[in-house]
Design a protein around this motif. Structure first.
Motif, PDB file in Angstrom:
ATOM      1  N   SER A  50     -13.882   2.713  -3.986  1.00 17.38           N
ATOM      2  CA  SER A  50     -12.783   3.731  -3.258  1.00 17.38           C
ATOM      3  C   SER A  50     -13.122   2.892  -1.393  1.00 17.38           C
ATOM      4  O   SER A  50     -12.191   4.109  -0.857  1.00 17.38           O
ATOM      5  CB  SER A  50     -14.860   4.719  -2.705  1.00 17.38           C
ATOM      6  OG  SER A  50     -15.993   3.817  -2.099  1.00 17.38           O
ATOM      7  N   GLU A  51     -13.344   1.886  -1.293  1.00 21.38           N
ATOM      8  CA  GLU A  51     -13.598   1.932  -0.036  1.00 21.38           C
ATOM      9  C   GLU A  51     -12.189   0.124   0.204  1.00 21.38           C
ATOM     10  O   GLU A  51     -12.072  -0.691  -0.244  1.00 21.38           O
ATOM     11  CB  GLU A  51     -14.274   1.305   1.276  1.00 21.38           C
ATOM     12  CG  GLU A  51     -15.077   2.483   1.497  1.00 21.38           C
ATOM     13  CD  GLU A  51     -15.844   1.931   1.732  1.00 21.38           C
ATOM     14  OE1 GLU A  51     -15.667   1.438   3.601  1.00 21.38           O
ATOM     15  OE2 GLU A  51     -17.672   2.031   1.808  1.00 21.38           O
ATOM     16  N   PRO A  52     -11.622   0.156   0.790  1.00 22.38           N
ATOM     17  CA  PRO A  52     -10.579  -1.568   1.557  1.00 22.38           C
ATOM     18  C   PRO A  52     -11.702  -2.707   1.610  1.00 22.38           C
ATOM     19  O   PRO A  52     -11.908  -2.323   2.259  1.00 22.38           O
ATOM     20  CB  PRO A  52      -9.426  -0.594   1.891  1.00 22.38           C
ATOM     21  CG  PRO A  52      -9.779   0.428   3.177  1.00 22.38           C
ATOM     22  CD  PRO A  52     -10.501   0.914   2.235  1.00 22.38           C
ATOM     23  N   PHE A  53     -10.804  -3.881   1.500  1.00 15.48           N
ATOM     24  CA  PHE A  53     -11.709  -4.634   1.293  1.00 15.48           C
ATOM     25  C   PHE A  53     -11.143  -4.570   3.382  1.00 15.48           C
ATOM     26  O   PHE A  53      -9.580  -5.125   3.089  1.00 15.48           O
ATOM     27  CB  PHE A  53     -11.603  -5.537   0.842  1.00 15.48           C
ATOM     28  CG  PHE A  53     -12.705  -5.299  -0.323  1.00 15.48           C
ATOM     29  CD1 PHE A  53     -14.201  -5.616  -0.358  1.00 15.48           C
ATOM     30  CD2 PHE A  53     -12.590  -5.306  -1.501  1.00 15.48           C
ATOM     31  CE1 PHE A  53     -14.860  -5.446  -1.239  1.00 15.48           C
ATOM     32  CE2 PHE A  53     -12.993  -4.468  -2.414  1.00 15.48           C
ATOM     33  CZ  PHE A  53     -14.403  -5.217  -2.156  1.00 15.48           C
ATOM     34  N   ASP A  54     -11.509  -5.403   3.987  1.00  9.49           N
ATOM     35  CA  ASP A  54     -11.130  -6.274   5.373  1.00  9.49           C
ATOM     36  C   ASP A  54     -11.071  -7.670   4.957  1.00  9.49           C
ATOM     37  O   ASP A  54      -9.609  -8.247   5.519  1.00  9.49           O
ATOM     38  CB  ASP A  54     -12.159  -5.801   6.530  1.00  9.49           C
ATOM     39  CG  ASP A  54     -12.371  -4.252   7.030  1.00  9.49           C
ATOM     40  OD1 ASP A  54     -11.708  -4.174   7.147  1.00  9.49           O
ATOM     41  OD2 ASP A  54     -13.476  -4.116   6.332  1.00  9.49           O
TER      42      ASP A  54
END
Length: 134
Positions: A50-54
């Motif tokens: 659901s969230e991108p990886f930095d």
């Protein structure tokens, strides 16, 4: 001061290697780390997260003949920055382009992780405060 909300993915088949790389990030104050041991796990987390990886830090051997890691990591919207290590294993050239760095080192070392994180989480500029006493 490190940004505690940054998401980092470490992918390597060897548990010892994942732990060693994770400790480098921990040493720098980053603890929101997802370690995986297979390409399948990496693809699942990146494609369906659901969230991108930095940051994605991956052993080049995981891509093998199945996936062009350089193109995948460079173009995937869920990956902001990546470090591919052990690049000679996949016959990748040493390079730094856009958001992906390729290293021929067997494992990332502290300076390479520091360089990566300086791009992702640059230090705040020092601002001197002057206090006047009247």
């Amino acid at each position: 001061m490190s940004n505690k909300a940054l998401r980092i993915l470490i992918a390597d088949e060897q548990h010892f290697h994942r732990m060693k790389v994770e400790r480098l990030f921990n040493h720098l104050g980053y603890y929101r780390i997802a370690p995986v041991n297979s390409l399948e796990e990496l693809l699942t987390l990146v494609d369906y997260g659901s969230e991108p990886f930095d940051a994605v830090v991956i052993n080049a051997s995981l891509g093998g003949e199945v996936l062009n890691l350089l193109d995948f990591l460079r173009d995937h919207p869920q990956v902001h920055h990546a470090l591919i290590y052990h690049g000679q294993q996949a016959r990748l050239p040493i390079c730094v382009e856009q958001n992906v760095e390729v290293s021929h080192g067997a494992l990332p070392d502290l300076p390479s992780v520091q360089r990566l994180m300086a791009i992702i989480d640059p230090p705040l500029p020092f601002v001197a405060t002057v206090i006047s006493v009247r």
